[in-house]
Design a protein around this motif. Structure first.
Motif, PDB file in Angstrom:
ATOM      1  N   GLY A 587       0.918  -1.342   0.125  1.00  0.00           N
ATOM      2  CA  GLY A 587      -0.097   0.146  -0.069  1.00  0.00           C
ATOM      3  C   GLY A 587       0.936   1.410  -0.016  1.00  0.00           C
ATOM      4  O   GLY A 587       0.665   2.215  -0.631  1.00  0.00           O
ATOM      5  N   CYS A 588       1.853   1.211   0.753  1.00  0.00           N
ATOM      6  CA  CYS A 588       2.685   2.425   0.749  1.00  0.00           C
ATOM      7  C   CYS A 588       3.474   2.527  -0.525  1.00  0.00           C
ATOM      8  O   CYS A 588       3.848   3.721  -0.833  1.00  0.00           O
ATOM      9  N   TYR A 589       3.799   1.433  -1.252  1.00  0.00           N
ATOM     10  CA  TYR A 589       4.522   1.665  -2.441  1.00  0.00           C
ATOM     11  C   TYR A 589       3.595   2.352  -3.519  1.00  0.00           C
ATOM     12  O   TYR A 589       3.928   3.148  -4.270  1.00  0.00           O
ATOM     13  N   VAL A 590       2.316   1.959  -3.348  1.00  0.00           N
ATOM     14  CA  VAL A 590       1.311   2.500  -4.400  1.00  0.00           C
ATOM     15  C   VAL A 590       1.237   3.953  -4.127  1.00  0.00           C
ATOM     16  O   VAL A 590       1.353   4.682  -4.960  1.00  0.00           O
ATOM     17  N   ILE A 591       0.972   4.189  -2.710  1.00  0.00           N
ATOM     18  CA  ILE A 591       0.927   5.874  -2.496  1.00  0.00           C
ATOM     19  C   ILE A 591       2.096   6.466  -2.687  1.00  0.00           C
ATOM     20  O   ILE A 591       1.871   7.793  -3.389  1.00  0.00           O
ATOM     21  N   ASN A 592       3.238   6.001  -2.446  1.00  0.00           N
ATOM     22  CA  ASN A 592       4.400   6.704  -2.797  1.00  0.00           C
ATOM     23  C   ASN A 592       4.678   6.913  -4.466  1.00  0.00           C
ATOM     24  O   ASN A 592       5.194   8.141  -4.741  1.00  0.00           O
ATOM     25  N   LYS A 593       4.206   6.075  -5.028  1.00  0.00           N
ATOM     26  CA  LYS A 593       4.239   6.214  -6.458  1.00  0.00           C
ATOM     27  C   LYS A 593       3.305   7.122  -7.060  1.00  0.00           C
ATOM     28  O   LYS A 593       3.393   8.028  -7.961  1.00  0.00           O
ATOM     29  N   LEU A 594       1.914   7.422  -6.540  1.00  0.00           N
ATOM     30  CA  LEU A 594       0.819   7.804  -7.102  1.00  0.00           C
ATOM     31  C   LEU A 594       0.106   9.161  -6.498  1.00  0.00           C
ATOM     32  O   LEU A 594      -0.600   9.833  -6.927  1.00  0.00           O
ATOM     33  N   LEU A 693       1.675  -1.047 -14.569  1.00  0.00           N
ATOM     34  CA  LEU A 693      -0.022  -0.778 -14.288  1.00  0.00           C
ATOM     35  C   LEU A 693       0.056   0.358 -13.707  1.00  0.00           C
ATOM     36  O   LEU A 693      -1.016   1.294 -13.915  1.00  0.00           O
ATOM     37  N   ILE A 694       1.055   0.796 -12.648  1.00  0.00           N
ATOM     38  CA  ILE A 694       0.850   2.083 -12.144  1.00  0.00           C
ATOM     39  C   ILE A 694       0.988   3.155 -13.207  1.00  0.00           C
ATOM     40  O   ILE A 694      -0.006   4.052 -12.807  1.00  0.00           O
ATOM     41  N   TYR A 695       1.989   3.009 -13.963  1.00  0.00           N
ATOM     42  CA  TYR A 695       2.019   4.223 -14.816  1.00  0.00           C
ATOM     43  C   TYR A 695       0.928   4.326 -15.978  1.00  0.00           C
ATOM     44  O   TYR A 695       0.594   5.512 -16.503  1.00  0.00           O
ATOM     45  N   SER A 696       0.209   3.014 -16.190  1.00  0.00           N
ATOM     46  CA  SER A 696      -0.930   3.013 -17.095  1.00  0.00           C
ATOM     47  C   SER A 696      -2.143   3.882 -16.480  1.00  0.00           C
ATOM     48  O   SER A 696      -2.912   4.380 -17.132  1.00  0.00           O
TER      49      SER A 696
END
Length: 780
Positions: A587-594, A693-696
């Protein structure tokens, strides 16, 4: 193709994405596997290549009999020593001349040709796999010469000169003529010209083609050399399957390159924006903001050297703007320092150690590029500095005490490998310098080559020895800063060999802080530059490891073994960790990226976590419900409370213009640790696909992410239930069996997003979890 090879190739699409030149090496691997018969499975009932060779021989005899070709000279069989690897059953090693009729084209003879004007190509028109026809020319060719110097659709054209062996298949219906430095290979019978092209592409990538080339620089490949090349010939049907598979995998390589370029571009853009904001801080006392920014983003943005290089520049620029360390009002101001420097200069003039400096014009308000903190002064370069030129002959000065301009590292203020003045090619008298002076190269000054002399010695006359009357190391940082470099670019003269003259150098504006602050600034810069050095070393180590891994794979394949060993190398060891920590890290990885994405909030975070499990395969043990905004596990609320409690991020709720509420996240420095842990918990394959996926989804609006995740979930649920759904079944289930609010999406709109999922290769595989209907209160 065996199972291990298939899995290995899939795995290394991800490895190639991370490694420098990884996609290039992956292309080589694909071609290697293809030419070894390991890319597609063999079919035992296919006509073997030996039968194809018999048919080719019959065709040759017919063409000779009809007078269409001369009787070919027999070629020696391919010896065991010439065979680099074993071929599958049904394949044959042959000479290229056995399967292709080839000849060179028309010689250019200075306009003495006769006939009609014909379009023709040269080696400059032939590229790997394609032709560049913008600059195509014409040549006079007689009708009776056309057959031997023209190519038709399906002919393979191969460069004799230039990059000998470069090849492409002529695909246009119109015939084209070619000059004598191009070979035309017309393949006999059913030999696929595209398979032959891929073979030449492979031996070029691996370097094997060099044994057939002659000459240094501009090489050539004679007809005899071309005919002698050992060629692996598969059955005809297998050639077609191999080409189809190569095309499919090369298309994936193209996508990887585009994605990598897009990610790199996004990373550079975000960094450039952040740096620009950092340099545009309005108040000098906001230096703490700069330090916080550097601390927070070291691990996030600085995974590529381009950004580290820009960070170095930003550090220097912040320093010379007075935004890197706090000011102390008790420090003696720079105006007093200037008085002391002027007194020292007068003393040196009186003692005959320097010439009397020319008066410098005052700095006007209009010249100042930005405001300085209190206690600082804008001054001309020659106010605190003196250039002392002592031209002497080399004499007895030892080689190790001689410095040439190319000994100084660009932009870095340090020496590289040692080169003497003589080795640099400089002639005539040299400049004497002394330990502690700044050596500044006036040749191509925009290369930013300056260093503090570590000893007494000699440098070429193309370098200025600068005596600094303040803090020498601080002055070096000023010279390396963008403030100084901007003026250099405007002042350097000469086109072929730009130089900077003394008059221009002396007029440059430089910021001068109090002497005590100069010491603090230098210490802080050195500290941050050491961190940048560490980042560069980490990047080098990571890329080196990735390159070694991919190289080991290709080496193992080209040698025909050790697939399992290489596969073991590629697996990352996942730490044993409890589910709560694992979920939180992802979850932290997702928030850090987005978190900084325009539309990102709780809804998108929940959908990303669902897709992390259902698409990427991360074992998060989520149990998503069919909520109004798409698949949702209520764990997201617990995660938000945990994130605030541990100071990973702040949760903000705001009201949108339409009256709806939106929950957003603001990252805090502590977020970097669990986000970094997530990288260690994912395999390289998972991380690469997750990032893709995140960048998409990064630029998608909240409602668009909702549609994407819901369509994926419905499609995935069908697959889990053993049903291969049609698009209409997926769309109907979204609109009718999910939540009443989903009826607002039209079938056409949902159909477009289904197409988008396919284009982006975000396609369900029936992985858990299956979504469930929301819990509802019931009354008996």
């Amino acid at each position: 193709m065996n199972k291990h090879t298939t899995e290995l190739l899939e795995t290394h699409f991800d490895t190639a994405f991370a490694a420098p030149d990884g996609v290039k090496k992956l292309r080589e691997l694909i071609l290697t596997l293809a030419m070894q018969g390991k890319l597609v499975p063999q079919a035992p009932n296919e006509q073997p290549a030996s039968e194809l060779l018999n048919e080719i021989e019959v065709e040759k005899q017919r063409l000779v009999k009809e007078g269409k070709i001369k009787k070919p000279k027999p070629l020696p069989p391919v010896t065991e020593e010439e065979r680099p690897y074993s071929l599958p059953q049904g394949w044959e090693w042959v000479r290229f001349g056995e399967i292709a009729q080839h000849n060179s084209g028309k010689t250019l003879d200075g306009g003495r040709n006769t006939g009609l004007p014909r379009k023709y190509i040269t080696t400059s028109n032939v590229y790997w796999g394609k032709f560049q026809l913008n600059n195509i020319r014409e040549m006079l060719i007689r009708e009776d010469e056309l057959d031997k110097c023209s190519a038709r659709k399906g002919d393979l054209l191969i460069c004799e000169g230039g990059e000998a062996g470069r090849a492409a298949v002529w695909e246009l219906p119109e015939e084209i003529c070619f000059q004598n430095h191009v070979h035309r290979a017309r393949l006999y019978k059913d030999v696929n010209p595209y398979f032959a092209y891929r073979f030449f592409e492979k031996i070029n990538a691996s370097g094997e083609i060099n044994s057939y080339r002659k000459g240094v620089g501009i090489s050539n490949m004679s007809s005899k050399a071309l005919a002698s090349i050992a060629f692996p010939l598969p059955p005809n049907s297998e050639q077609h399957r191999i080409i189809a598979k190569i095309d499919e995998l090369m298309a994936r390589c193209d996508e990887l390159e585009k994605l990598r370029s897009a990610q790199q571009g996004a990373r550079l853009t975000v960094h450039a924006t952040a740096i620009k904001q950092l340099l545009n801080i309005a108040e000098p006392d906001q230096h703490q903001f700069a330090q916080t920014f550097l601390a927070e983003h070291f691990g996030e943005l600085y995974a590529v050297k381009e950004n580290v290089a820009e960070l170095r520049k930003a550090i220097l620029q912040l320093a010379v703007m007075g935004k890197l360390v706090p000011q102390n009002s008790d420090d003696q101001p720079a105006s007093e320092l200037l008085k002391e420097i002027e007194a020292e200069k007068q003393r040196l003039v009186k003692e005959g150690k320097i010439k009397k400096p020319k008066p410098l014009p005052p700095v006007t308000e209009g010249e100042k590029p930005y405001a300085l903190p209190q206690g600082w002064e804008w001054v001309r370069f020659f106010a605190p500095n003196t250039v002392k030129s002592e031209l002497v002959s080399a004499g007895d000065c030892p080689d190790e005490n001689q410095i040439a301009p190319d000994s100084i590292e660009k932009d870095m203020g340090r020496l590289l490998l040692h080169r003497t003045v003589a080795e640099s090619g400089a002639t005539g008298p040299n400049n004497r310098f002394y330990k502690g002076q700044i050596l500044y190269s006036k040749i191509r000054p925009s290369l930013n080559k300056a260093v503090v002399a570590p000893y007494d010695g000699l440098c070429s006359a193309d370098m200025y020895p600068i005596v600094c009357h303040a803090h020498t190391d601080f002055m070096l940082k000023v010279i390396l800063s963008e403030t100084f470099l901007t003026q250099v670019r405007l002042a350097e003269n000469r086109v072929k060999m730009p130089k900077l003259n003394l008059e221009s150098l002396g007029q440059f504006l430089i910021p001068l802080p109090p002497l005590a602050e100069q010491h603090h600034i230098v210490a802080r810069i050195d500290q941050l530059m050491n961190l940048c050095d560490s980042l560069d070393q980490q990047i080098d180590a990571a890329t080196c490891k990735q390159t070694e891994l991919l190289s080991a794979l290709i080496r193992a394949q080209s040698q025909g073994g050790a697939v399992e060993d290489t596969q073991r190398l590629s697996r990352s060891t996942t730490q044993v960790i409890d589910l709560a920590t694992y979920r939180a890290s992802i979850g932290c990885y997702v928030i850090n990226k987005l978190a900084n994405a325009q539309y990102f909030g709780r809804t998108a975070a929940a959908k990303m976590m669902y897709l992390a499990q259902a698409h990427i395969g991360l074992d998060l043990d989520l149990k998503p419900e069919r909520e109004a905004a798409g698949p949702l596990d209520t764990w997201i609320y617990d995660f938000e409370r945990q994130g605030q409690g541990k100071s990973w991020f702040e949760v903000d709720e705001k009201t949108l213009a339409n009256g709806r509420k939106k929950t957003e996240y603001r990252c805090l420095p502590a977020l970097l640790e669990p986000a970094a842990k997530a990288e260690a918990l994912m395999t390289p394959s998972q991380k690469t696909e997750f990032d893709r996926l995140i960048y998409s989804l990064a630029d998608k609006k909240t409602e668009e992410v909702e549609i994407i995740a819901t369509l994926f979930a419905v499609w995935n649920d069908f697959l889990i239930d053993g049903v291969q759904p049609t698009d209409m079944q997926i769309i109907s289930d979204v609109r009718e069996n999910w939540h009443e609010r989903k009826a607002r999406f039209t079938p056409a709109e949902l159909g477009r997003w289904l197409d988008w999922l396919r284009r982006e290769h975000i396609i369900p595989q029936g992985l858990p979890p299956r979504t469930v209907q929301q819990s509802r209160l019931g009354f008996d």
